[in-house]
Design a protein around this motif. Structure first.
Motif, short mmCIF file in Angstrom:
data_model
loop_
_atom_site.label_atom_id
_atom_site.label_comp_id
_atom_site.label_asym_id
_atom_site.label_seq_id
_atom_site.Cartn_x
_atom_site.Cartn_y
_atom_site.Cartn_z
N ALA A 1 30.30 82.02 -3.81
CA ALA A 1 31.38 81.20 -3.22
C ALA A 1 32.35 80.42 -3.87
CB ALA A 1 31.36 81.26 -2.13
N ASP A 2 31.17 80.19 -5.45
CA ASP A 2 31.54 79.09 -5.87
C ASP A 2 32.07 79.01 -6.73
OD1 ASP A 2 30.33 76.78 -3.91
OD2 ASP A 2 28.66 76.66 -5.42
N PRO A 3 32.18 79.87 -8.08
CA PRO A 3 33.12 79.89 -9.15
C PRO A 3 34.64 80.38 -8.48
CG PRO A 3 31.83 81.28 -8.93
CD PRO A 3 30.61 80.69 -7.72
N PHE A 4 35.03 80.14 -9.09
CA PHE A 4 36.39 80.12 -8.28
C PHE A 4 37.52 80.25 -10.04
CE2 PHE A 4 36.04 78.75 -4.34
CZ PHE A 4 36.19 79.39 -3.57
N GLY B 1 42.16 79.78 -8.30
CA GLY B 1 42.22 79.52 -6.52
C GLY B 1 41.72 81.00 -5.51
N LEU B 2 41.19 82.01 -7.11
CA LEU B 2 40.68 82.55 -6.19
C LEU B 2 39.02 83.05 -6.54
CD1 LEU B 2 42.34 85.90 -6.96
CD2 LEU B 2 42.81 85.18 -4.99
N GLY C 1 39.55 87.00 -9.83
CA GLY C 1 40.59 86.16 -10.78
C GLY C 1 40.26 87.15 -12.11
N TYR C 2 39.27 87.02 -12.18
CA TYR C 2 38.83 88.05 -13.61
C TYR C 2 39.12 89.45 -13.40
CZ TYR C 2 36.14 89.85 -16.54
OH TYR C 2 35.76 90.70 -17.99
N ILE C 3 39.45 89.83 -12.25
CA ILE C 3 40.18 91.12 -12.64
C ILE C 3 41.12 90.64 -13.02
CG2 ILE C 3 40.60 93.18 -10.91
CD1 ILE C 3 38.15 93.12 -12.07
N LEU C 4 41.98 90.02 -11.68
CA LEU C 4 43.78 89.75 -11.89
C LEU C 4 44.04 89.17 -13.30
CD1 LEU C 4 45.76 89.43 -9.76
CD2 LEU C 4 45.51 86.97 -10.05
#
Length: 79
Positions: free
Chosen positions: A36-39, A42-43, A48-51
């Motif tokens: 849950a830590d790497p953001f 804000g996701l 976030g990586y895929i986005l």
């Protein structure tokens, strides 16, 4: 049907698409699925990586569309 050579622009688009597809399908990103830590943006990291890669692919495909990628030069069409 004649054989056509790939232009530099066509090769560039293919390389950019290949990079995008390989990055989106990279299995190493799954090491972060329970963290849950790497953001990123804000996701959670995986989203976030895929986005980010999805946005990259949209930009590359829009560039390909605007340059007429896939349409043979000088063979019919409205141009």
């Amino acid at each position: 049907m004649s054989k056509r050579k790939m232009t530099g622009k066509t090769k560039l688009i293919w390389v950019l698409l290949l990079i995008g597809f390989l990055a989106m399908e990279f299995p190493g990103v799954l090491f972060f699925h329970k963290m849950a830590d790497p953001f990123l943006l804000g996701l959670p990291f995986i989203y976030g990586y895929i986005l980010c890669w999805w946005a990259y692919m949209c930009i590359v495909l829009f560039y390909a569309y605007k340059t007429g990628w896939g349409h043979p030069e000088g063979e019919g069409g409205d141009k």
